[in-house]
Structure formats: C-alpha cells, structure tokens
Design an enzyme around this catalytic site. Structure first.
Site, PDB file in Angstrom:
ATOM      1  N   HIS A   3       0.835  -1.212   0.000  1.00 16.70           N
ATOM      2  CA  HIS A   3       0.000   0.000   0.000  1.00 16.70           C
ATOM      3  C   HIS A   3       0.868   1.259   0.000  1.00 16.70           C
ATOM      4  O   HIS A   3       0.677   2.162  -0.831  1.00 16.70           O
ATOM      5  CB  HIS A   3      -0.903  -0.004   1.235  1.00 16.70           C
ATOM      6  CG  HIS A   3      -1.793   1.193   1.333  1.00 16.70           C
ATOM      7  ND1 HIS A   3      -3.085   1.207   0.863  1.00 16.70           N
ATOM      8  CD2 HIS A   3      -1.580   2.431   1.859  1.00 16.70           C
ATOM      9  CE1 HIS A   3      -3.621   2.397   1.076  1.00 16.70           C
ATOM     10  NE2 HIS A   3      -2.723   3.160   1.682  1.00 16.70           N
ATOM     11  N   GLU A   4       1.816   1.317   0.903  1.00 20.15           N
ATOM     12  CA  GLU A   4       2.664   2.508   0.994  1.00 20.15           C
ATOM     13  C   GLU A   4       3.609   2.625  -0.205  1.00 20.15           C
ATOM     14  O   GLU A   4       3.935   3.733  -0.632  1.00 20.15           O
ATOM     15  CB  GLU A   4       3.467   2.485   2.304  1.00 20.15           C
ATOM     16  CG  GLU A   4       2.617   2.462   3.564  1.00 20.15           C
ATOM     17  CD  GLU A   4       1.637   3.622   3.651  1.00 20.15           C
ATOM     18  OE1 GLU A   4       1.908   4.695   3.067  1.00 20.15           O
ATOM     19  OE2 GLU A   4       0.588   3.461   4.297  1.00 20.15           O
ATOM     20  N   HIS A  56       1.885   4.589  -2.873  1.00 21.09           N
ATOM     21  CA  HIS A  56       2.012   6.032  -2.659  1.00 21.09           C
ATOM     22  C   HIS A  56       3.413   6.519  -3.055  1.00 21.09           C
ATOM     23  O   HIS A  56       3.565   7.548  -3.725  1.00 21.09           O
ATOM     24  CB  HIS A  56       1.773   6.372  -1.182  1.00 21.09           C
ATOM     25  CG  HIS A  56       0.361   6.158  -0.718  1.00 21.09           C
ATOM     26  ND1 HIS A  56      -0.733   6.572  -1.436  1.00 21.09           N
ATOM     27  CD2 HIS A  56      -0.121   5.599   0.422  1.00 21.09           C
ATOM     28  CE1 HIS A  56      -1.835   6.276  -0.767  1.00 21.09           C
ATOM     29  NE2 HIS A  56      -1.490   5.674   0.352  1.00 21.09           N
TER      30      HIS A  56
END
Length: 380
Positions: free
Chosen positions: A33-34, A37
């Site tokens: 997920h990170e 980003h």
C-alpha cells in the site's frame, strides 16, 4: 520452563504459530500500500522524506540517495509515507504559515504545492496497489495450481429450506441468478452468500426446460476453512461429486491474470456489499474484527500451509484497499474527496473546512478502531 518455551516458540506456539504469520500478512499488505504512494509520488516529482512500516520508536532504518528515510518502527499496525511538506504522517493540509517555512527548493517538490491531479494520483495509488497485489496473488495461484470447480447442479434440497419452498428439485441446474449467468456452483454460492433476506430470482434448467423461481436466502452460521464462525446466506441446496462432476480448470499465464482480475472484482463487490448491509444493520457485527482477529486468522492459515497464508494476504489487501477509499479524512478517500471538491471549485478547500473534516474523520476512524478492538476482546 521447557514447556513454557515450547508453548511460546514452537510452530504451535504464540511466536512462530501466530505472531510471525500475523506480522508477515500485515507487513506485506502495508508495504505494498505505501509503496504505491511512494512510487507514484516519486513519478510525479514529489519528494519523500520518510517511508515507514509501523509507528512509534524507530527500530532500525537507513537513508537512501534521494534523502528518504526508510525505517521499521516498534508498533507494526500500519505504516505511512511522509512527503516533503507534510507536517504529520496523515498528509493533512499544512497551514499557510507552515508552507512558508519551506525553502524554495522544498516548495517545488512539496506534496501540497503540486497540481491536484498529481496529489490525487499519488493518494489513490495506495489502494490500487492493494488491489494489484490481490490480482498478482490469484494469478500466481491459478497459473500454478488451476482452479477446481463444480457444475451448478442441485444434488439435494434441504427440507423446509428457501429452495424447497421455491420448488427447486434435485437434478435441477442453475442457469442464472438475478439475471446473471452462472457457470459453476461457486458462482451461485457467491451471488447468494451476501444476500440474506433479499428475494433472489433463479432460472433453473429442468428436463431441458427453463423455469423461474424466487427464493429468499436465510443466514446460517457456518465454520470457514480457518475455523471462524461466519454467518452465510444460503437457500438450502447441496452439490456432490456425482452431480457436480468436479474438474480442474487450468490457465495460461495470460488466462490466469484474466481470471485473477475477475476474482478480485468479485471480492471487491462482495466486500462493498457487506459494508453497505453492515451500515444499515443487516450484517452481524461480529463479522468485523481488528488486529487480534487478523492475528488469529494468520495463525490458522499458517497451519494449513503457505498457500493459505498468501490467500489471506490477498483478501486482507482488498479489505485495506476498500477501507482506505472510504471518503473519510484522514483516509485516502477523504483526501480524494477534498481534491474532487478542489477540482470542481478550482481552488483549494479552506483551511477551516479541512481542519473540521479531519477532526470529524479522525473521530470516526478512532471510533471504528475502538469498535473492532471491542469485538476482538469482548464483543464476540
């Protein structure tokens, strides 16, 4: 003493049997997920100050050539990417005074000074990478092992069940469920399991003729493969080897990706359907759990084998992706909501409105966290 050490450190004990699988599952989902980003943010020319797995005190870390601090922290219940210009881990909008403290070089690569499309792309990348992780997991599993299926046949009908009341008979074949064609018995189960209390129209093939019946599934407590008690909507039909004619579908690498995309879409739809029904009180609150439930499920999956643990990663990744897309600050969806408003009105949302939104959203997020912790510890 030996008994205590065995209970803690054996594969059946807490550390290797539960804690390690839990950290593996959560770390993979959070990291992906990170990373979404991070990668899209860098692609958009945004500077990154910190990439953190976990919160709280740093256990260890290093600085890369771009000046980003990569670190692992003591509380492994999440993570964050802190961009240049962020004043906290949630990337909430800094005040005008805080932006003024940045140097000219920092303002050029700061997150909040970028065009709205770059900010939106960076934010949405986290949940999208979660969905991509699920697709990759299923594509690998389908390519390596195929997928066992049963024909959508009825071998038995439970007495006094919704199916019996609707006139479904042994030997019938499901053709469609609420107008959607079905190819396997799993397709039928998927379209019924989340519809407790909803009348559903079934088209059945009987003696070469199609007939239409309506049945309303009932919730029934069952035990899933990981030993959890779950409420599943059923109509009361059973398949078996004789009628179902089990077969294994094999896939080419390209076909496996297509099947994985379809399967991920089904999971996203089912999760969204569950959340909608949960909000209006039509789902059991015990179906939602927090870190303790995830840890328990991780341990159970690990006992069944690495394939099960990887599948749990895929399912949890979808859940994290969907939750982060909810339009609630400080979640990713809350940021996207503000960016959408900004794109429409052609100016940033006022600092006061954003502050009010973040405070209200934070209360909702904390309330939700408290709710799932209560479920874990006392409620269920």
């Amino acid at each position: 003493m030996n008994e205590i050490l065995h209970a803690v450190f054996s594969t059946e004990g807490f550390v290797l049997g539960t804690l390690v699988p839990f950290l593996f599952v959560l770390t993979v989902v959070v990291f992906v997920h990170e990373m979404g980003h991070y990668l899209v943010g860098r692609w958009c020319g945004i500077g990154v100050k910190v990439f953190s797995i976990g919160f709280g005190p740093e256990l260890f870390g290093f600085n890369d050539s771009h000046g980003t601090r990569w670190k692992l922290c003591a509380i492994p219940l999440g993570g964050y990417v802190k961009f240049v210009g962020d004043m906290n881990a949630t990337s909430s909008q800094p005040s005008s005074e805080e932006i003024e403290t940045l140097t000219a070089a920092e303002r050029k690569i700061a997150f909040h000074t970028q065009p709205v499309w770059k900010r939106a792309a960076t934010v949405v990348a986290g949940p999208l990478f979660n969905f991509l992780l699920t697709i990759v997991v299923f594509a690998v599993l389908f390519s390596a092992y195929g997928r066992p299926v049963l024909e959508p046949m009825v071998a038995e009908v439970t007495a006094d069940s919704p199916a019996a009341g609707a006139g479904i008979l042994p030997g019938d074949r499901f053709v469609s469920v609420d107008g959607r064609k079905v190819q396997t018995f799993a397709d039928v189960q998927r379209r019924v399991s989340g519809r407790g209390g909803d009348p559903i129209t079934f088209v059945m093939l009987r003696d070469g003729k199609e007939i239409t019946v309506t049945a309303t599934p009932r919730l029934m407590e069952q035990e899933d493969a990981l030993g959890n008690k779950v409420n599943v909507a059923v109509i009361g039909v059973v398949n078996n080897q004789e009628f179902g004619q089990p077969r294994l579908i094999t896939y080419s690498p390209v076909g496996a990706v297509g099947a994985a995309v379809e399967e991920t879409g089904h999971i996203i739809q089912a999760t969204g359907q569950f959340l909608q029904r949960f909000v209006v009180g039509r789902e059991d609150k015990c179906q939602l759990g927090g870190p303790i439930k995830i840890a328990k499920m991780s341990g159970q999956a690990a006992k069944l084998g690495f394939n099960w643990l990887v599948q749990l990663v895929a399912l949890l990744s979808v859940g994290i992706g969907i939750l982060n897309l909810l339009p609630i600050p400080p979640l990713d969806g809350g940021h996207l909501l503000f960016y959408g408003v900004e794109a429409v009105i052609r100016r940033p949302v006022s600092e006061r409105m954003m502050e009010m939104g973040y405070r209200a959203g934070l209360l909702l997020v904390l309330a939700f966290m408290g709710f799932v912790f209560w479920n874990d510890l006392f409620g269920c």
